[in-house]
Motif scaffolding. Structure first.
Motif, short mmCIF file in Angstrom:
data_model
loop_
_atom_site.label_atom_id
_atom_site.label_comp_id
_atom_site.label_asym_id
_atom_site.label_seq_id
_atom_site.Cartn_x
_atom_site.Cartn_y
_atom_site.Cartn_z
N GLY A 276 24.07 69.18 54.55
CA GLY A 276 24.52 69.47 56.59
C GLY A 276 23.73 68.18 57.05
N GLY A 277 23.88 67.08 56.59
CA GLY A 277 22.88 66.66 57.55
C GLY A 277 24.00 64.91 57.74
N ILE A 278 24.23 63.73 58.22
CA ILE A 278 24.67 63.24 58.81
C ILE A 278 24.26 61.74 57.76
CG2 ILE A 278 25.15 61.40 60.64
CD1 ILE A 278 24.78 63.03 62.92
N LYS A 279 25.14 61.32 56.68
CA LYS A 279 24.56 60.73 55.88
C LYS A 279 24.91 59.24 56.44
CE LYS A 279 25.83 59.21 51.14
NZ LYS A 279 27.23 58.70 49.97
N VAL A 280 23.25 59.09 56.12
CA VAL A 280 23.43 57.06 56.20
C VAL A 280 22.64 56.27 54.84
CG1 VAL A 280 22.25 57.89 58.46
CG2 VAL A 280 20.74 57.92 57.10
N ASN A 281 22.31 55.18 55.64
CA ASN A 281 21.89 54.66 54.14
C ASN A 281 20.28 53.80 54.40
OD1 ASN A 281 21.95 52.37 56.01
ND2 ASN A 281 23.52 51.45 55.66
N GLY A 282 20.15 53.04 53.51
CA GLY A 282 18.70 52.86 53.74
C GLY A 282 18.35 52.39 55.28
N GLN A 283 18.96 51.89 55.63
CA GLN A 283 18.93 51.30 57.17
C GLN A 283 19.23 52.06 58.31
OE1 GLN A 283 18.76 47.28 57.32
NE2 GLN A 283 19.01 46.92 55.37
N MET A 284 19.23 53.22 57.47
CA MET A 284 19.67 54.71 58.29
C MET A 284 20.78 54.45 59.29
SD MET A 284 16.80 55.92 56.95
CE MET A 284 17.19 57.24 57.88
N VAL A 302 16.11 58.45 49.18
CA VAL A 302 14.70 58.77 49.32
C VAL A 302 14.45 57.64 48.00
CG1 VAL A 302 12.71 59.53 48.97
CG2 VAL A 302 14.52 60.98 50.23
N LYS A 303 13.88 56.28 47.50
CA LYS A 303 13.69 55.70 46.70
C LYS A 303 13.13 56.50 45.86
CE LYS A 303 13.88 50.87 47.95
NZ LYS A 303 12.89 49.67 48.15
N LYS A 320 9.52 58.17 60.98
CA LYS A 320 9.07 56.68 60.15
C LYS A 320 10.46 56.23 60.24
CE LYS A 320 4.76 56.70 57.87
NZ LYS A 320 4.29 57.29 56.71
N THR A 321 12.16 57.02 59.97
CA THR A 321 13.67 57.03 59.88
C THR A 321 13.69 56.15 61.05
OG1 THR A 321 13.63 59.05 60.89
CG2 THR A 321 13.66 58.72 58.26
N GLY A 335 14.96 45.60 55.57
CA GLY A 335 14.86 45.95 53.86
C GLY A 335 15.60 47.98 54.07
N ASP A 336 15.90 48.73 52.43
CA ASP A 336 15.84 49.71 53.06
C ASP A 336 14.80 50.54 52.56
OD1 ASP A 336 18.39 49.33 52.27
OD2 ASP A 336 19.34 49.62 50.05
N LEU A 337 14.44 51.58 53.99
CA LEU A 337 13.57 52.85 53.77
C LEU A 337 12.54 53.00 52.77
CD1 LEU A 337 11.26 54.04 55.85
CD2 LEU A 337 13.24 56.15 55.65
N ASP A 338 11.41 53.34 52.46
CA ASP A 338 10.48 53.41 51.22
C ASP A 338 9.69 54.14 51.33
OD1 ASP A 338 9.71 53.53 48.77
OD2 ASP A 338 8.77 51.67 48.39
N TYR A 339 10.52 55.33 51.99
CA TYR A 339 9.44 56.41 52.62
C TYR A 339 8.71 57.21 51.00
CZ TYR A 339 8.34 60.67 55.34
OH TYR A 339 7.70 61.10 55.47
#
Ligand code: FAD
Ligand code: NDP
Length: 426
Positions: A276-284, A302-303, A320-321, A335-339
């Protein structure tokens, strides 16, 4: 007429405020950044609207909750944006977007072009009309999503002090508003379809604690039930709420919190969507390399959950995003978000925190009668989620840590006995 920017943030909510601060800290140039928001005030901490804003004594009011005070960071009043050369275009709705042309068009006909766009359009509250109920716009029916809604609710609470309030929905908005209404000495009835409140997160046992507490404050629950229609007076004002089982509840005011939908509509044919949202990668970053999405509208890997794509509707994720997207844009080495997903709420004198995911086997611990309790969710032998009512800073950090570490659980009975100690000892 048109204007051109290097960076544009579409939306002026929580994520926009945190992104702006990060842009400034990373040295954005004067005149390079523009924020376009339908709201008439700069970004503020939306969670305040269902908590401090509704207090009968010394309620929170702007400027005290402009972002980024919610994360104990700098407060950004309107002058801050001016001082840093950020164009804050308020009270302005974007009606169309063309990702190929890198262009937005506002309802006033202005075009704004960008090199990089951050979509931070958040979500909108579902309306009763979505469920086939009319009169949802009566003057004493409230939703709670922005300052206008909050001011309306405050006005109605003052007008009908001591009167009857009906809360439709037993989720986050329903629970926080019911507590605020009871604190304002209204007689509160809550109506929701499920067998217990906050069923997206709570277990029946956890819900039972909060429902009992609310009952002790005079709140009455109508569970496994739903709104069928309104009974209105001649002026169209709601006098009573009629439930599916025929119950009539007298109502001076009605608050509705029945879920939200992300604001993806401007981009649905142009960007990849998921959950239901806009798909993004680990860098948003979205399926278009010049477009990023953050906050409620973004679905990101989500790592902590094996890079499963999730869309999270909570303020910590928005903060954080947003910061991570700006780091990725400006530094290119983020790098990729580690949330680690985090949710909290404060109602009456209660306060809970939750980290991780509520899947797998649940182990409750502590004393539910006195409010000193918590729970762990165990999946494949490790802790994947943890909940704690009334913890102090150290306790909450400890439960966050065991989830982050995916601590191994060898003995469920021992975990139940150790309770919070299990986390504190790690
Ligand atoms: P938002 O803050 O919703 O901002 C979106 C912005 O985009 C708005 O300014 C909107 O006007 C603007 N916009 C949308 N479309 C357009 C357009 N076409 N043109 C121009 N502008 C546009 N979360 C928690 O974790 N804990 C809490 O205690 C908590 N309490 C909450 C209490 C309330 C009353 C509400 C409503 C939410 C609460 N939340 C809480 C959720 C949290 O506030 C959201 O997750 C967060 O605000 C998301 O930030 P965002 O920037 O993605 O969206
Ligand atoms: P939620 O999804 O949390 O809850 C929706 C509630 O409405 C559920 O109890 C659902 O019941 C009920 N419901 C659905 N349809 C009907 C209906 N026709 N009649 C009566 N009840 C119905 O959404 P909210 O609106 O409460 O919150 C909106 C967003 O705001 C959330 O995404 C949340 O993240 C955010 N928020 C977060 C807070 C926090 O983190 N502390 C505080 C406030 C808001 P059922 O489950 O039985 O379907």
């Amino acid at each position: 007429m048109g204007r051109d920017f290097v960076y544009v943030i579409l939306g002026g909510g929580v994520a926009a405020g945190y992104a702006a601060l990060e842009f400034v800290r990373r040295g954005v140039g004067r005149g390079e950044l523009c924020i376009i928001s339908e709201e008439s005030v700069p970004p503020y901490e939306r969670p305040a609207l269902s908590k401090g804003y509704l207090l009968p004594e010394a309620p929170a009011r702007l400027p005290t909750f402009y972002t980024c005070v919610g994360a104990n960071d700098e407060q950004l009043p309107p002058i801050w944006y001016k001082e840093h050369g950020i164009d804050l275009v308020l009270g302005t709705r974007v009606k169309s977007a063309n990702v190929q042309l890198k262009q937005l068009t506002t309802t006033t006909g202005e075009t704004i072009t960008y090199k990089i766009l951050i979509i931070a359009t958040g979500a909108r509250a579902l309306k009763l009309e979505n469920f086939g109920i009319s009169e949802s716009d009566a003057e004493n029916v409230c939703y709670l999503w922005n300052l206008t809604d909050a001011n309306r609710l405050v006005g109605l609470m003052q007008e009908y002090r001591g009167g009857n309030a009906v809360v439709i929905g037993g989720g986050y908005i329903g629970m926080e508003c019911a507590a605020a209404l009871a604190t304002n000495r209204m007689k509160v009835a809550m109506v929701f379809p499920d067998a217990y409140c906050m069923s997206r997160l709570f277990t029946p046992k956890i819900a039972d604690f909060y429902e009992s507490y609310y009952k002790s404050k005079g709140v009455i629950f109508f569970k496994r039930n739903a709104l069928a229609s309104f009974d209105n007076d001649l002026k169209g004002k709601v006098k009573a709420v009629i439930l599916k089982d025929g119950t009539h509840l007298p109502a001076d005011l009605v608050v509705v919190g029945i879920g939200i939908r992300p604001n993806t509509n401007l981009f649905e044919d142009q960007l990849q969507l998921e959950k239901g949202g806009i798909k993004v990668n680990g860098q948003m970053q979205s399926s278009d390399p010049s477009v990023y999405a953050v906050g409620d509208v973004a679905a990101f890997p989500v790592k902590q959950f094996g890079n499963e794509i999730r869309r999270l509707e909570h303020v910590d994720a928005a903060r954080k995003t947003a910061k991570h997207a700006v780091a990725a844009i400006m530094a290119r080495d983020a790098g990729d978000l580690d949330y680690l997903p985090f949710i909290y709420s404060r109602v009456f004198t209660l306060s809970w925190q939750f980290y991780g995911d509520n899947v797998g086997r649940v182990v409750h611990y502590g004393d539910f009668s006195s409010g000193n309790f918590g729970a762990y969710w165990i999946d494949k032998g490790v802790v994947v989620g943890a909940f704690l009512e009334g913890g102090n800073k150290g306790d909450n950090e400890a439960i966050a840590k065991v989830v982050r570490l995916k601590a191994t659980v060898n003995d469920i009975a021992e975990l139940q006995r150790a309770g919070l100690e299990f986390a504190l000892c790690k």
